[in-house]
Design a protein around this motif. Structure first.
Motif, mmCIF file in Angstrom:
data_model
loop_
_atom_site.group_PDB
_atom_site.id
_atom_site.type_symbol
_atom_site.label_atom_id
_atom_site.label_comp_id
_atom_site.label_asym_id
_atom_site.label_seq_id
_atom_site.Cartn_x
_atom_site.Cartn_y
_atom_site.Cartn_z
ATOM 1 N N GLY A 273 0.817 -1.204 0.000
ATOM 2 C CA GLY A 273 0.000 0.000 0.000
ATOM 3 C C GLY A 273 0.855 1.260 0.000
ATOM 4 O O GLY A 273 2.095 1.218 -0.045
ATOM 5 N N PRO A 274 0.219 2.441 0.065
ATOM 6 C CA PRO A 274 0.947 3.710 0.090
ATOM 7 C C PRO A 274 1.948 3.769 1.244
ATOM 8 O O PRO A 274 1.674 3.284 2.342
ATOM 9 C CB PRO A 274 -0.161 4.747 0.267
ATOM 10 N N ARG A 275 3.097 4.365 0.974
ATOM 11 C CA ARG A 275 4.178 4.417 1.971
ATOM 12 C C ARG A 275 4.092 5.698 2.790
ATOM 13 O O ARG A 275 3.799 6.771 2.270
ATOM 14 C CB ARG A 275 5.535 4.349 1.281
ATOM 15 N N THR A 276 4.359 5.565 4.090
ATOM 16 C CA THR A 276 4.458 6.712 4.985
ATOM 17 C C THR A 276 5.813 6.659 5.675
ATOM 18 O O THR A 276 6.182 5.635 6.254
ATOM 19 C CB THR A 276 3.348 6.699 6.051
ATOM 20 N N VAL A 277 6.564 7.751 5.603
ATOM 21 C CA VAL A 277 7.861 7.861 6.262
ATOM 22 C C VAL A 277 7.748 8.935 7.336
ATOM 23 O O VAL A 277 7.271 10.048 7.060
ATOM 24 C CB VAL A 277 8.977 8.231 5.262
ATOM 25 N N MET A 278 8.176 8.586 8.546
ATOM 26 C CA MET A 278 8.008 9.512 9.668
ATOM 27 C C MET A 278 9.255 9.561 10.543
ATOM 28 O O MET A 278 10.064 8.622 10.552
ATOM 29 C CB MET A 278 6.823 9.086 10.549
ATOM 30 N N LEU A 279 9.398 10.663 11.271
ATOM 31 C CA LEU A 279 10.345 10.771 12.371
ATOM 32 C C LEU A 279 9.518 10.840 13.639
ATOM 33 O O LEU A 279 8.610 11.671 13.745
ATOM 34 C CB LEU A 279 11.205 12.032 12.258
ATOM 35 N N CYS A 280 9.808 9.963 14.580
ATOM 36 C CA CYS A 280 9.072 9.947 15.843
ATOM 37 C C CYS A 280 10.071 10.040 16.987
ATOM 38 O O CYS A 280 11.145 9.433 16.916
ATOM 39 C CB CYS A 280 8.243 8.678 15.982
ATOM 40 N N GLY A 281 9.735 10.787 18.032
ATOM 41 C CA GLY A 281 10.690 10.953 19.113
ATOM 42 C C GLY A 281 10.023 11.274 20.431
ATOM 43 O O GLY A 281 8.807 11.486 20.505
ATOM 44 N N ALA A 282 10.837 11.301 21.487
ATOM 45 C CA ALA A 282 10.310 11.528 22.827
ATOM 46 C C ALA A 282 11.335 12.229 23.702
ATOM 47 O O ALA A 282 12.552 12.081 23.514
ATOM 48 C CB ALA A 282 9.895 10.200 23.466
ATOM 49 N N TYR A 283 10.819 13.000 24.664
ATOM 50 C CA TYR A 283 11.621 13.677 25.674
ATOM 51 C C TYR A 283 11.072 13.290 27.047
ATOM 52 O O TYR A 283 9.852 13.322 27.252
ATOM 53 C CB TYR A 283 11.511 15.199 25.547
ATOM 54 N N LEU A 284 11.937 12.941 27.979
ATOM 55 C CA LEU A 284 11.499 12.709 29.349
ATOM 56 C C LEU A 284 11.413 14.047 30.062
ATOM 57 O O LEU A 284 12.293 14.894 29.920
ATOM 58 C CB LEU A 284 12.483 11.780 30.077
ATOM 59 N N MET A 285 10.339 14.234 30.853
ATOM 60 C CA MET A 285 10.115 15.498 31.545
ATOM 61 C C MET A 285 9.796 15.237 33.009
ATOM 62 O O MET A 285 9.160 14.230 33.356
ATOM 63 C CB MET A 285 8.936 16.257 30.908
ATOM 64 N N ASP A 286 10.246 16.144 33.874
ATOM 65 C CA ASP A 286 9.904 16.075 35.293
ATOM 66 C C ASP A 286 8.525 16.698 35.467
ATOM 67 O O ASP A 286 8.356 17.911 35.366
ATOM 68 C CB ASP A 286 10.936 16.843 36.126
ATOM 69 N N ARG A 287 7.518 15.850 35.699
ATOM 70 C CA ARG A 287 6.145 16.323 35.821
ATOM 71 C C ARG A 287 5.744 16.613 37.263
ATOM 72 O O ARG A 287 4.583 16.903 37.540
ATOM 73 C CB ARG A 287 5.188 15.272 35.252
ATOM 74 N N SER A 288 6.687 16.523 38.211
ATOM 75 C CA SER A 288 6.346 16.713 39.614
ATOM 76 C C SER A 288 5.807 18.115 39.865
ATOM 77 O O SER A 288 4.827 18.303 40.583
ATOM 78 C CB SER A 288 7.574 16.471 40.495
ATOM 79 N N TRP A 289 6.463 19.116 39.288
ATOM 80 C CA TRP A 289 6.055 20.511 39.464
ATOM 81 C C TRP A 289 6.150 21.199 38.108
ATOM 82 O O TRP A 289 7.050 22.003 37.873
ATOM 83 C CB TRP A 289 6.949 21.206 40.498
ATOM 84 N N PRO A 290 5.232 20.895 37.197
ATOM 85 C CA PRO A 290 5.324 21.462 35.848
ATOM 86 C C PRO A 290 5.201 22.974 35.858
ATOM 87 O O PRO A 290 4.401 23.543 36.613
ATOM 88 C CB PRO A 290 4.163 20.798 35.105
ATOM 89 N N HIS A 291 5.978 23.612 35.028
ATOM 90 C CA HIS A 291 5.904 25.056 34.906
ATOM 91 C C HIS A 291 4.561 25.430 34.282
ATOM 92 O O HIS A 291 4.052 24.709 33.415
ATOM 93 C CB HIS A 291 7.049 25.560 34.027
ATOM 94 N N PRO A 292 3.953 26.560 34.712
ATOM 95 C CA PRO A 292 2.659 26.948 34.136
ATOM 96 C C PRO A 292 2.688 27.125 32.624
ATOM 97 O O PRO A 292 1.671 26.937 31.958
ATOM 98 C CB PRO A 292 2.323 28.257 34.860
#
Length: 304
Positions: free
Chosen positions: A106-125
């Motif tokens: 079928g049709p081809r899809t090429v992607m860049l996927c990524g992630a960042y770990l974040m400290d969610r304890s006290w998120p900035h507003p």
């Protein structure tokens, strides 16, 4: 005076944990993958073809070549080659290896996927104001810096070259800031942090706090820096930032203190001095009010 300080960059550096990561994937329809929630922020960039992104609340958007989907809070979502593909499939982490594009025709899809770990304890507003899903279309003339970072990252991931291990994390860091900047630039005038960082008076005060958090700031001195009377400045800052000037100052000092305690073995009195406290006792009391632990206990917890 504070030209070398950028509030948004400062916020991100305080919240970020570890190194970002990304993969380049190629898929041929029919395909569908589901990503579970995680403690960080994720993104998908479409380099070729199209796909559909669906969130648990039923939101569904089509991503075309050049589009960026940014998920600031790491929410669950599904990706599929077409809108009718089933999304209740086993979850696939963002670090999953690329599928063999020859398995389907079928049709081809090429992607860049990524992630960042974040400290969610006290998120900035500022981060709390970001929606669960940010769609940044890849139209010509829009967000040129973001487009440039995407092209550079795609090139590095497509062909292994010398220095790639250093270049890719740096490009991912830049990409995170470009995505947040693009969202901020697209927001209409209103209230909250999207307006606070544009307001000359409030922005000047924020730059002062972020550049020299250890200074013995008062509402009057911050107002003078911002070019407003004490009362006018306090009202304006509180309205846009969501908390009084000294409340934000203390909150930010404690965020910085937590980062210093995690990243160094500096004596507690040194950490206290860096964030504006001449008394180690006063510093410890303020830290415990915000984090629920004494500075020493917080440091020990971070090393276990």
């Amino acid at each position: 005076m504070f030209a070398d300080v950028d509030v948004v960059s400062d916020v991100i550096s305080a919240m970020r944990l570890g190194k970002p990561h990304s993969t380049r994937t190629e898929r041929r329809a029919p395909w569908a993958v589901r990503h579970e929630p995680f403690a960080g922020a994720g993104f998908h960039l479409v380099l070729e073809g199209t796909c559909w992104l669906t969130t648990p609340d039923g939101t569904r958007i089509e991503l075309r070549a050049g589009d960026v989907a940014f998920l600031p809070h790491g929410g669950a979502h599904a990706l599929a080659g077409d809108p009718t593909a089933p999304t209740e499939v086993p979850p696939v982490p963002l670090t999953a290896p690329s599928d063999d594009p020859d398995n389907d025709t079928g049709p081809r899809t090429v992607m860049l996927c990524g992630a960042y770990l974040m400290d969610r304890s006290w998120p900035h507003p500022l981060l709390r104001e970001l929606p669960d899903l940010v769609h940044l279309p890849g139209g010509l003339g829009r967000h040129q810096s973001l487009r440039g970072a995407v092209e550079l990252l795609a090139t590095e991931l497509a062909w292994p070259r010398l220095g790639r291990d250093a270049v890719v994390p740096a490009l991912l860091d830049a990409l995170l800031l470009y995505m947040i900047r693009a969202w901020l630039e697209d927001q209409p005038e209103g209230s909250g942090w999207t307006t606070a960082v544009r307001d000359p008076a409030v922005r000047t005060a924020l730059l002062g706090i972020h550049s020299t958090p250890g200074r013995q700031w008062t509402v009057a001195s911050l107002g003078e820096l911002a070019g407003l009377s004490r009362a006018a400045f306090a009202r304006r800052f509180t309205s846009l930032v969501g908390q009084p000037p000294l409340g934000y100052l203390t909150w930010w000092r404690m965020i910085l203190a937590a980062r210093l305690l995690r990243a160094s073995d500096a004596p507690l009195r040194s950490v206290a001095a860096q964030v504006g406290y001449t008394s180690e006792f006063a510093f410890g009391a303020a830290f415990k009010r915000q984090h629920g632990l004494t500075p020493g206990a917080y440091r020990r917890k971070g090393t276990t």
